[in-house]
Design an enzyme around this catalytic site. Structure first.
Site, PDB file in Angstrom:
ATOM      1  N   HIS A 151       0.879  -1.180   0.000  1.00 32.45           N
ATOM      2  CA  HIS A 151       0.000   0.000   0.000  1.00 32.45           C
ATOM      3  C   HIS A 151       0.918   1.232   0.000  1.00 32.45           C
ATOM      4  O   HIS A 151       1.756   1.370  -0.885  1.00 32.45           O
ATOM      5  CB  HIS A 151      -0.940  -0.110   1.214  1.00 32.45           C
ATOM      6  CG  HIS A 151      -2.084   0.849   1.247  1.00 32.45           C
ATOM      7  ND1 HIS A 151      -2.454   1.634   0.202  1.00 32.45           N
ATOM      8  CD2 HIS A 151      -2.965   1.150   2.261  1.00 32.45           C
ATOM      9  CE1 HIS A 151      -3.507   2.375   0.537  1.00 32.45           C
ATOM     10  NE2 HIS A 151      -3.832   2.105   1.800  1.00 32.45           N
TER      11      HIS A 151
ATOM     12  N   HIS B  67      -2.396  -2.324  -9.692  1.00 31.62           N
ATOM     13  CA  HIS B  67      -3.404  -1.761  -8.785  1.00 31.62           C
ATOM     14  C   HIS B  67      -4.604  -2.690  -8.747  1.00 31.62           C
ATOM     15  O   HIS B  67      -4.964  -3.271  -9.765  1.00 31.62           O
ATOM     16  CB  HIS B  67      -3.830  -0.367  -9.258  1.00 31.62           C
ATOM     17  CG  HIS B  67      -4.484   0.436  -8.192  1.00 31.62           C
ATOM     18  ND1 HIS B  67      -5.822   0.316  -7.899  1.00 31.62           N
ATOM     19  CD2 HIS B  67      -3.979   1.350  -7.321  1.00 31.62           C
ATOM     20  CE1 HIS B  67      -6.110   1.137  -6.908  1.00 31.62           C
ATOM     21  NE2 HIS B  67      -5.013   1.770  -6.523  1.00 31.62           N
TER      22      HIS B  67
ATOM     23  N   ASP C 226       2.049   5.622  -6.590  1.00 30.15           N
ATOM     24  CA  ASP C 226       3.257   5.595  -5.761  1.00 30.15           C
ATOM     25  C   ASP C 226       4.556   5.540  -6.564  1.00 30.15           C
ATOM     26  O   ASP C 226       5.631   5.625  -5.995  1.00 30.15           O
ATOM     27  CB  ASP C 226       3.210   4.397  -4.803  1.00 30.15           C
ATOM     28  CG  ASP C 226       2.155   4.583  -3.734  1.00 30.15           C
ATOM     29  OD1 ASP C 226       1.700   5.720  -3.550  1.00 30.15           O
ATOM     30  OD2 ASP C 226       1.801   3.586  -3.075  1.00 30.15           O
TER      31      ASP C 226
HETATM   32  N1  ACO Z   1       5.055  -6.383 -10.310  1.00 29.93           N
HETATM   33  C1  ACO Z   1       5.079  -7.628 -10.816  1.00 29.93           C
HETATM   34  N2  ACO Z   1       3.996  -8.421 -10.885  1.00 29.93           N
HETATM   35  C2  ACO Z   1       2.843  -7.914 -10.447  1.00 29.93           C
HETATM   36  C3  ACO Z   1       2.731  -6.619  -9.928  1.00 29.93           C
HETATM   37  C4  ACO Z   1       3.903  -5.850  -9.868  1.00 29.93           C
HETATM   38  N3  ACO Z   1       3.897  -4.619  -9.365  1.00 29.93           N
HETATM   39  N4  ACO Z   1       1.455  -6.396  -9.559  1.00 29.93           N
HETATM   40  C5  ACO Z   1       0.795  -7.526  -9.839  1.00 29.93           C
HETATM   41  N5  ACO Z   1       1.629  -8.443 -10.363  1.00 29.93           N
HETATM   42  C6  ACO Z   1       1.291  -9.789 -10.801  1.00 29.93           C
HETATM   43  C7  ACO Z   1       1.328 -10.736  -9.589  1.00 29.93           C
HETATM   44  O1  ACO Z   1       2.597 -11.291  -9.394  1.00 29.93           O
HETATM   45  C8  ACO Z   1       0.289 -11.751  -9.959  1.00 29.93           C
HETATM   46  O2  ACO Z   1       0.882 -12.694 -10.826  1.00 29.93           O
HETATM   47  P1  ACO Z   1       0.436 -14.260 -10.769  1.00 29.93           P
HETATM   48  O3  ACO Z   1      -1.003 -14.277 -11.172  1.00 29.93           O
HETATM   49  O4  ACO Z   1       1.352 -14.898 -11.759  1.00 29.93           O
HETATM   50  O5  ACO Z   1       0.634 -14.700  -9.360  1.00 29.93           O
HETATM   51  C9  ACO Z   1      -0.719 -10.950 -10.748  1.00 29.93           C
HETATM   52  O6  ACO Z   1      -0.034  -9.813 -11.255  1.00 29.93           O
HETATM   53  C10 ACO Z   1      -1.867 -10.469  -9.890  1.00 29.93           C
HETATM   54  O7  ACO Z   1      -1.376  -9.959  -8.666  1.00 29.93           O
HETATM   55  P2  ACO Z   1      -2.306  -9.652  -7.430  1.00 29.93           P
HETATM   56  O8  ACO Z   1      -1.463  -9.249  -6.277  1.00 29.93           O
HETATM   57  O9  ACO Z   1      -3.290 -10.744  -7.230  1.00 29.93           O
HETATM   58  O10 ACO Z   1      -3.111  -8.436  -8.064  1.00 29.93           O
HETATM   59  P3  ACO Z   1      -3.788  -7.270  -7.333  1.00 29.93           P
HETATM   60  O11 ACO Z   1      -4.718  -6.675  -8.276  1.00 29.93           O
HETATM   61  O12 ACO Z   1      -4.304  -7.688  -6.026  1.00 29.93           O
HETATM   62  O13 ACO Z   1      -2.518  -6.319  -7.105  1.00 29.93           O
HETATM   63  C11 ACO Z   1      -1.215  -4.851  -5.872  1.00 29.93           C
HETATM   64  C12 ACO Z   1      -2.559  -5.106  -6.516  1.00 29.93           C
HETATM   65  C13 ACO Z   1      -1.144  -5.590  -4.519  1.00 29.93           C
HETATM   66  C14 ACO Z   1      -1.101  -3.345  -5.629  1.00 29.93           C
HETATM   67  C15 ACO Z   1      -0.069  -5.349  -6.799  1.00 29.93           C
HETATM   68  O14 ACO Z   1      -0.191  -4.780  -8.085  1.00 29.93           O
HETATM   69  C16 ACO Z   1       1.293  -5.067  -6.217  1.00 29.93           C
HETATM   70  O15 ACO Z   1       1.768  -5.824  -5.351  1.00 29.93           O
HETATM   71  N6  ACO Z   1       1.972  -3.961  -6.667  1.00 29.93           N
HETATM   72  C17 ACO Z   1       3.247  -3.574  -6.118  1.00 29.93           C
HETATM   73  C18 ACO Z   1       3.045  -2.819  -4.795  1.00 29.93           C
HETATM   74  C19 ACO Z   1       2.492  -1.428  -5.032  1.00 29.93           C
HETATM   75  O16 ACO Z   1       2.936  -0.701  -5.910  1.00 29.93           O
HETATM   76  N7  ACO Z   1       1.534  -1.063  -4.184  1.00 29.93           N
HETATM   77  C20 ACO Z   1       0.901   0.260  -4.249  1.00 29.93           C
HETATM   78  C21 ACO Z   1      -0.513   0.155  -4.744  1.00 29.93           C
HETATM   79  S1  ACO Z   1      -1.252   1.747  -4.937  1.00 29.93           S
HETATM   80  C22 ACO Z   1      -1.539   2.285  -3.382  1.00 29.93           C
HETATM   81  O17 ACO Z   1      -1.642   1.559  -2.454  1.00 29.93           O
HETATM   82  C23 ACO Z   1      -1.643   3.731  -3.146  1.00 29.93           C
END
Ligand code: ACO
Length: 387
Positions: free
Chosen positions: A230, A269, A323
């Protein structure tokens, strides 16, 4: 992407991550994740970023409408007065252990502040709105003041004549920022002010649903914002840029990260499946700051990371989130990186309080279920008989 919904013939549907669960109706914030649109109370974030100020936007979120001139002047005056911290809180900040992370200091200070709020036990909507406004004012001073104290610098008192963003930078740095920096800070605060039912707002809402007090809901929110999935992602994303060090290293960094099945922070996201509109505005600020500061190395690394991630992951709808470029903007404004996530809170306090106060209008205890899969009917073994 693994399905977040687990179904089992013997068990219920499990909504891991609560992706598709709605917990309330809201008229505060609308996020269109497919089109990359964000509205506060019906107003497009791009219009607010162009025309509004943080004070006006916070008023909009909390009161539900744009203020007229008189209301805005009063709100600005109240906010400016709220920036002054009670002396006991200043003493608390001085007594924090050396090297205490600013995010934890903020959480501790907010918890302590509760004791000095004259309306802490008044749960009416009007009192909660006044408390919210006090919190919005004080967050900025806590973060700026702690930064000066930990560096052994003289504490700078708030200046009620200045705008919130400008005064924050002044209190932190000890001198008035130039107008462009003050405006960039102001816009960054507008962009971070709310984002519907995100994780920290949800945490605040869970606390609110038990009819806990406003301060406690905010402590839940701060604790949740801290995590790198987050708000903590701002720092993590910036650290990656620092580590890479040169634009030529960006592609290899991304490919290695993906090969190792790790996350590239600042991308992806839960709701946006296209460019986050806030990231587009912050990207332009980052570019301009690189130019003004005479060093665009970090900006070029960041765009090279973006190019590679989008090339590799666009088919999975993964783009920069808010972010990714905000760390570059804060860095360009001379803010140390462990203040990035606290700064997110300095802005989001407006949205957290607005959302909690809205939830209380139609409160219901949030109490989901878990599906027990452990053993049943075990026989208790006395300790001497255990292997
Ligand atoms: N880098 C690489 N792979 C990613 C990323 C990323 N930033 N985000 C998602 N993926 C991939 C995951 O590895 C997953 O792959 P898989 O299906 O092979 O396991 C797939 O995409 C789905 O990931 P989830 O975590 O289930 O997707 P979700 O929609 O829940 O993700 C999240 C949201 C948690 C923000 C994710 O994109 C992430 O971890 N990003 C990096 C952290 C980040 O930047 N957080 C800030 C968010 S914005 C905010 O809070 C203000």
């Amino acid at each position: 992407m693994a399905s977040p919904v687990k179904t089992d013939l013997a068990g219920p549907r499990i909504d891991k991550g609560l992706d598709d669960v709605y917990v309330k109706e809201s008229s505060i914030c609308f996020v269109d994740g497919q089109r990359g649109r964000l509205l506060y109370r019906g107003y497009d974030i791009r219009d607010l970023a162009t025309h509004s100020t943080f004070e006006e936007t916070a008023f909009l979120l909390l009161q539900g409408n744009l203020p007229n001139r008189e209301e805005l002047e009063k709100a600005k005056g109240d906010l400016a007065a709220s920036r002054t911290l009670p002396p006991s809180v200043l003493r608390l900040l001085r007594s924090m252990p050396e090297h205490a992370p600013p995010m934890d200091v903020l959480r501790t200070a907010v918890s302590y502040l509760y004791n000095f709020d004259p309306e802490r036990d008044d749960t009416t909507r009007a009192a909660n709105l006044r408390k919210a406004w006090r919190l919005v004012g004080r967050f900025a001073t806590i973060v700026a003041t702690y930064e000066r104290m930990r560096k052994g610098q003289r504490v700078v008192r708030p200046d009620p004549k200045l705008g919130h963003a400008e005064d924050f930078l002044r209190m932190m740095k000890g001198k008035r920022p130039d107008p462009v920096s003050a405006r960039m800070m102001d816009v960054a605060l507008i962009l971070y002010a709310d984002h519907a039912m995100n994780a920290s707002t949800f945490a605040a809402t869970v606390a609110a649903s038990t009819l806990s007090d406003l301060y406690s809901t905010i402590i839940a929110a701060i604790s949740t914002l801290k995590g790198p999935l987050h708000g903590g992602a701002i720092e993590a994303a910036f650290e990656a840029i620092e580590r890479i060090g040169r634009p030529e290293g960006a592609e290899e960094f991304v490919l290695n990260t993906l090969r190792n099945k790790e996350r590239v922070f600042g991308f992806g996201h839960r709701v946006y499946k296209t460019y986050d509109p806030r990231a587009l505005i912050l990207k332009e600020f980052a570019r301009r700051l690189g130019e003004v500061n005479g060093d665009d190395t970090y900006y070029r690394i960041a765009t090279a990371i973006e190019d590679t991630v989008v090339r590799e992951l666009a088919s999975r709808q993964i783009y920069p989130n808010v972010d990714f470029y905000s760390g570059l903007v804060f860095h360009g404004l001379g803010i140390p990186k462990d203040l990035f996530t606290p700064l997110f809170a300095v802005s989001r306090i407006a949205g957290w309080t607005a959302q909690v106060i809205e939830y209380w209008e139609d409160n219901r205890l949030l109490r989901p279920l878990d599906w027990y899969v452990g053993p049943k009917d075990l026989v208790y073994t006395p300790i001497d008989e255990r292997s």
